[in-house]
Each structure stands twice: as structure tokens, then as C-alpha cells.
Design a protein around this motif. Structure first.
Motif, PDB file in Angstrom:
ATOM      1  N   LYS A  63      -8.236 115.581 -43.249  1.00  0.00           N
ATOM      2  CA  LYS A  63      -8.820 115.783 -44.574  1.00  0.00           C
ATOM      3  C   LYS A  63      -7.743 115.612 -45.655  1.00  0.00           C
ATOM      4  O   LYS A  63      -7.978 114.975 -46.686  1.00  0.00           O
ATOM      5  N   LYS A  64      -6.552 116.158 -45.394  1.00  0.00           N
ATOM      6  CA  LYS A  64      -5.448 116.032 -46.344  1.00  0.00           C
ATOM      7  C   LYS A  64      -5.060 114.561 -46.527  1.00  0.00           C
ATOM      8  O   LYS A  64      -4.866 114.085 -47.650  1.00  0.00           O
ATOM      9  N   ARG A  65      -4.968 113.835 -45.418  1.00  0.00           N
ATOM     10  CA  ARG A  65      -4.594 112.417 -45.474  1.00  0.00           C
ATOM     11  C   ARG A  65      -5.658 111.595 -46.201  1.00  0.00           C
ATOM     12  O   ARG A  65      -5.346 110.731 -47.027  1.00  0.00           O
ATOM     13  N   VAL A  66      -6.923 111.878 -45.917  1.00  0.00           N
ATOM     14  CA  VAL A  66      -8.017 111.160 -46.572  1.00  0.00           C
ATOM     15  C   VAL A  66      -7.992 111.423 -48.079  1.00  0.00           C
ATOM     16  O   VAL A  66      -8.195 110.506 -48.877  1.00  0.00           O
ATOM     17  N   MET A  67      -7.698 112.655 -48.461  1.00  0.00           N
ATOM     18  CA  MET A  67      -7.608 112.991 -49.887  1.00  0.00           C
ATOM     19  C   MET A  67      -6.487 112.182 -50.551  1.00  0.00           C
ATOM     20  O   MET A  67      -6.672 111.643 -51.650  1.00  0.00           O
ATOM     21  N   GLU A  68      -5.346 112.074 -49.891  1.00  0.00           N
ATOM     22  CA  GLU A  68      -4.237 111.275 -50.419  1.00  0.00           C
ATOM     23  C   GLU A  68      -4.654 109.812 -50.581  1.00  0.00           C
ATOM     24  O   GLU A  68      -4.370 109.186 -51.607  1.00  0.00           O
ATOM     25  N   LEU A  69      -5.329 109.289 -49.554  1.00  0.00           N
ATOM     26  CA  LEU A  69      -5.756 107.888 -49.599  1.00  0.00           C
ATOM     27  C   LEU A  69      -6.800 107.646 -50.695  1.00  0.00           C
ATOM     28  O   LEU A  69      -6.733 106.641 -51.410  1.00  0.00           O
ATOM     29  N   GLN A  70      -7.748 108.563 -50.827  1.00  0.00           N
ATOM     30  CA  GLN A  70      -8.782 108.402 -51.847  1.00  0.00           C
ATOM     31  C   GLN A  70      -8.185 108.468 -53.253  1.00  0.00           C
ATOM     32  O   GLN A  70      -8.588 107.723 -54.141  1.00  0.00           O
ATOM     33  N   THR A  71      -7.222 109.358 -53.448  1.00  0.00           N
ATOM     34  CA  THR A  71      -6.564 109.484 -54.753  1.00  0.00           C
ATOM     35  C   THR A  71      -5.800 108.206 -55.088  1.00  0.00           C
ATOM     36  O   THR A  71      -5.909 107.670 -56.205  1.00  0.00           O
ATOM     37  N   ALA A  72      -5.052 107.688 -54.128  1.00  0.00           N
ATOM     38  CA  ALA A  72      -4.284 106.458 -54.350  1.00  0.00           C
ATOM     39  C   ALA A  72      -5.210 105.261 -54.568  1.00  0.00           C
ATOM     40  O   ALA A  72      -4.962 104.419 -55.444  1.00  0.00           O
ATOM     41  N   ARG A  73      -6.273 105.200 -53.768  1.00  0.00           N
ATOM     42  CA  ARG A  73      -7.228 104.097 -53.890  1.00  0.00           C
ATOM     43  C   ARG A  73      -7.843 104.073 -55.288  1.00  0.00           C
ATOM     44  O   ARG A  73      -7.923 103.025 -55.925  1.00  0.00           O
ATOM     45  N   MET A  74      -8.286 105.235 -55.757  1.00  0.00           N
ATOM     46  CA  MET A  74      -8.911 105.288 -57.074  1.00  0.00           C
ATOM     47  C   MET A  74      -7.917 104.892 -58.166  1.00  0.00           C
ATOM     48  O   MET A  74      -8.259 104.159 -59.092  1.00  0.00           O
ATOM     49  N   ALA A  75      -6.680 105.349 -58.053  1.00  0.00           N
ATOM     50  CA  ALA A  75      -5.663 105.008 -59.052  1.00  0.00           C
ATOM     51  C   ALA A  75      -5.405 103.503 -59.078  1.00  0.00           C
ATOM     52  O   ALA A  75      -5.334 102.896 -60.153  1.00  0.00           O
ATOM     53  N   ASP A  76      -5.295 102.894 -57.891  1.00  0.00           N
ATOM     54  CA  ASP A  76      -5.064 101.449 -57.820  1.00  0.00           C
ATOM     55  C   ASP A  76      -6.260 100.657 -58.364  1.00  0.00           C
ATOM     56  O   ASP A  76      -6.089  99.670 -59.079  1.00  0.00           O
ATOM     57  N   ARG A  98      -9.734  97.182 -51.172  1.00  0.00           N
ATOM     58  CA  ARG A  98     -10.688  97.867 -50.289  1.00  0.00           C
ATOM     59  C   ARG A  98     -10.274  97.715 -48.832  1.00  0.00           C
ATOM     60  O   ARG A  98     -10.286  98.680 -48.073  1.00  0.00           O
ATOM     61  N   GLU A  99      -9.929  96.498 -48.439  1.00  0.00           N
ATOM     62  CA  GLU A  99      -9.528  96.240 -47.061  1.00  0.00           C
ATOM     63  C   GLU A  99      -8.250  97.001 -46.707  1.00  0.00           C
ATOM     64  O   GLU A  99      -8.138  97.558 -45.607  1.00  0.00           O
ATOM     65  N   LEU A 100      -7.296  97.032 -47.626  1.00  0.00           N
ATOM     66  CA  LEU A 100      -6.049  97.757 -47.406  1.00  0.00           C
ATOM     67  C   LEU A 100      -6.320  99.241 -47.138  1.00  0.00           C
ATOM     68  O   LEU A 100      -5.843  99.803 -46.151  1.00  0.00           O
ATOM     69  N   TYR A 101      -7.120  99.848 -48.023  1.00  0.00           N
ATOM     70  CA  TYR A 101      -7.382 101.277 -47.874  1.00  0.00           C
ATOM     71  C   TYR A 101      -8.315 101.585 -46.707  1.00  0.00           C
ATOM     72  O   TYR A 101      -8.176 102.621 -46.064  1.00  0.00           O
ATOM     73  N   ASP A 102      -9.220 100.678 -46.379  1.00  0.00           N
ATOM     74  CA  ASP A 102     -10.049 100.886 -45.195  1.00  0.00           C
ATOM     75  C   ASP A 102      -9.185 100.861 -43.938  1.00  0.00           C
ATOM     76  O   ASP A 102      -9.391 101.643 -43.015  1.00  0.00           O
ATOM     77  N   GLY A 103      -8.197  99.967 -43.915  1.00  0.00           N
ATOM     78  CA  GLY A 103      -7.263  99.922 -42.782  1.00  0.00           C
ATOM     79  C   GLY A 103      -6.462 101.208 -42.657  1.00  0.00           C
ATOM     80  O   GLY A 103      -6.265 101.740 -41.562  1.00  0.00           O
TER      81      GLY A 103
END
Length: 160
Positions: A63-76, A98-103
Motif C-alpha cells: 500500500k505504501k509503495r502504491v501510494m508513492e507510485l500514484q503520487t509520482a504518476r499524478m505529478a508526472d 502509463r506503461e512506465l507506471y503500470d510496469g
């Protein structure tokens, strides 16, 4: 009679306000237009993480990792949206993001969760549209809104 008419007008106005939802726009609310999640149906990273966690039964570490990824994805994505240029020219870059963050997401998940994630993503794209004009899109592509008056491929509003 005047009181009765006034009461009807007040009741009508109240029902319209309730129908619009929070944010004063139809469909307002978390993640909806005018809601706390931002415009155009975007959710904030916390809400998105909660939804993903619920769908995939994430561990606290995931959950912590997903939160980090979602925050970075939205910023990018926001940075790319604000960059000069039109939306069509930015589409390939957004797809790469999208592909980068899905990976990266798949690396944070177990194999079983990854399969569920792919299935869930496909369902969401089918449900909410894969982009304007694409399969399931909102602008008359296959699976999108059918052509009609004032719509893509239909006659303009107000006549021929």
C-alpha cells in the motif's frame, strides 16, 4: 396561492442542488468533476491507492509503495498536461508514462495481484472509456457514444 408557488420553487431548487452533488456540478464528489479528487474524473493518489488496495488486498508495505507510485504518476502526468503543446501531440508521451507506471505497479504486486490488476485496468478502460474516440471512448469511437444530433458524425444541433 403565492405561498404555494414559492414552496414549489424552493423545493425544485433544493432538488436540483442535491442532484448536482458536492462541488456544485453533476457527478461532483470524490474523484468526480468538481470534487476533491480534481477535475475530469481524476482521483487523488490516496483515493486511488485505497481503491487499488481494496481490489487487490494489498499488504501495508504494498500500500505504501502504491501510494508513492500514484503520487509520482499524478505529478508526472500533471507536468506533461501543463507543458506547451496540444493534447494530441502529448498523447504518445502520456501513453509511455502509463506503461512506465503500470510496469512499476506490477513489480510491487504478487503474480496473482498482477493478473487481477490487469483485469481490473481493462474493466476500468472499458467502463470509463479508453480515451476520446478510441475503443470505449467518449467521442463516438467503437463502444463510445453513438453519433447523434450535435455529436460526432451527426448533424449539428438545431437542424441540418
Amino acid at each position: 396561492m403565492k405561498k404555494f408557488t414559492l414552496a414549489i420553487i424552493v423545493a425544485l431548487a433544493a432538488s436540483l442542488a442535491v442532484a448536482q452533488g458536492p462541488g456544485g456540478r453533476p457527478g461532483g464528489g470524490p474523484g468526480g468533476p468538481g470534487g476533491p479528487g480534481g477535475g475530469r474524473g481524476r482521483m487523488d493518489p490516496k483515493a486511488m491507492t485505497e481503491m487499488i488496495s481494496k481490489q487487490l488486498s494489498l499488504t501495508p508495505a504494498q500500500k505504501k509503495r502504491v501510494m508513492e507510485l500514484q503520487t509520482a504518476r499524478m505529478a508526472d502526468m500533471d507536468k506533461l498536461r501543463k507543458a506547451p503543446g496540444d493534447r494530441n501531440s502529448k498523447r504518445p508521451q502520456m501513453q509511455k508514462l502509463r506503461e512506465l507506471y503500470d510496469g512499476k505497479m506490477k513489480k510491487a504486486l504478487t503474480k496473482e495481484q498482477g493478473v487481477k490488476y490487469d483485469k481490473w485496468q481493462a474493466e476500468m478502460r472499458a467502463r470509463f472509456g479508453g480515451g476520446r474516440g478510441g475503443p470505449g471512448g467518449r467521442m463516438g469511437g467503437p463502444g463510445g457514444r453513438p453519433p447523434g444530433p450535435g455529436g460526432p458524425g451527426g448533424p449539428p444541433k438545431g437542424g441540418a
